[in-house]
Design an enzyme around this catalytic site. Structure first.
Site, short mmCIF file in Angstrom:
data_model
loop_
_atom_site.label_atom_id
_atom_site.label_comp_id
_atom_site.label_asym_id
_atom_site.label_seq_id
_atom_site.Cartn_x
_atom_site.Cartn_y
_atom_site.Cartn_z
N ARG A 99 8.37 8.62 -21.67
CA ARG A 99 7.91 8.88 -20.31
C ARG A 99 7.12 10.17 -20.20
O ARG A 99 6.06 10.23 -19.56
CB ARG A 99 9.10 8.90 -19.35
CG ARG A 99 8.74 9.03 -17.89
CD ARG A 99 8.11 7.74 -17.37
NE ARG A 99 6.66 7.72 -17.48
CZ ARG A 99 5.96 6.61 -17.60
NH1 ARG A 99 6.54 5.43 -17.65
NH2 ARG A 99 4.65 6.66 -17.69
N LYS A 166 -14.78 35.88 -2.50
CA LYS A 166 -14.93 34.77 -1.58
C LYS A 166 -14.98 35.28 -0.15
O LYS A 166 -14.98 36.50 0.09
CB LYS A 166 -13.79 33.78 -1.81
CG LYS A 166 -13.83 33.16 -3.21
CD LYS A 166 -12.66 32.26 -3.49
CE LYS A 166 -12.74 30.96 -2.73
NZ LYS A 166 -13.86 30.10 -3.20
#
Length: 294
Positions: A99, A166
């Site tokens: 998995r 930013k």
């Protein structure tokens, strides 16, 4: 550029500890200790593979006796039904690792496949498709690898790798009426000489100040196509031009055609769908022996 083995082992080991903290109760109860198995990694849909080293690491960490034969290489395109790898070894180990091995491989291959679609969409324009820091916490190394396997490029890895001002940084930097160009020049004086300065703008009238401040890269954020073309013309090669915001498979070709150098796409990592890959145990038919009469 590949992810270091120690980094892969750290990530895969943590995932295995999460999935089987005290062992695999099902396999240890149902499967004989001496049982062996062969399983094939089969593609249920077409795509680009990424993460085969990670896939193999899961089996190696659980049981080093397990052998993984890779039938493809990271970055290869494949069709539905293709067998990408074969796993052989102790059955308990294969079932325990399955998995985690698939989860990481499916995630990475989904990112590589989506990245390849973006890269194909801008072919011939000269624009680079790059990722962002919008990655799954703890999986950034693997997801950046997947972007590269899909033909894309990486943006800065972390906050420690480059200076990127930013909108919120600029708001603080220019608080009280400070001149943006002067503030950026002062910041450059404090930067290491090896560092790169990128500045995000959301209006064309910010460009002159950012250029005067010495930006190496200018990000044009959420610009219209007309404004992107105008920005590229105004910058005129004095900085790398990056486009960001509003990027999709439907829009990326037109954005690239404006002449920008780089297109950053957060969707490569935050919105990629895991690819459908399966691990199928191979059941061999018993050999039939004809009875010889005397």
């Amino acid at each position: 550029m590949t992810t270091p083995t120690r980094e892969i082992d750290r990530i895969v080991g943590a995932a295995l500890d999460e999935d089987a903290p005290w062992g695999d109760l099902t396999s240890e109860t149902l499967i004989p200790e001496a049982a062996t198995a062969t399983a094939e990694l089969v593609a249920r849909e077409p795509g680009v593979v990424s993460g085969l080293e990670v896939f193999a690491a899961a089996f190696r960490i659980v049981d080093p006796r397990t052998q993984v034969q890779r039938l493809a290489a990271d970055g290869d395109r494949f069709a539905a039904g293709d067998v990408l790898a074969r796993v052989q070894g102790p059955a308990r180990g294969i079932l325990t690792a399955e998995r985690v091995a698939l989860n990481l491989l499916q995630r990475m291959s989904g990112i590589a496949t989506l990245t390849a679609r973006y890269v194909d969409a801008v072919a011939g324009t000269g624009a680079r498709i790059v990722d962002t820091r919008k990655t799954t916490p703890g999986l950034r190394s693997l997801e950046r690898q997947a972007v590269r396997d899909g033909g894309g490029r990486n943006h800065r890895r972390s906050l420690s790798d480059a200076i990127m001002a930013k909108d919120n940084h600029l708001a603080v930097l220019t608080a009280g009426g400070r001149d943006l160009a002067t503030a950026l020049r002062e910041a450059r004086e404090r930067m290491p000489h090896t560092a790169h300065l990128e500045v995000e703008v959301d209006r064309l009238d910010q460009l002159d100040a950012v250029l005067a401040g010495g930006a190496d890269t200018i990000m044009l954020d959420n610009f219209s196509l007309d404004d992107l073309r105008a920005g590229v013309s105004q910058i005129a090669g004095r900085a790398v031009v990056e486009a960001s915001g509003g990027v999709s498979l439907e829009t990326v070709g037109a954005i690239a055609a404006t002449g920008v150098d780089v297109i950053s796409v957060g969707a490569l990592t935050h919105s990629a769908r895991a690819l459908d890959l399966g691990l199928d145990v191979v059941i061999e038919a018993p050999t039939s022996h004809a009875e010889v009469g005397g």
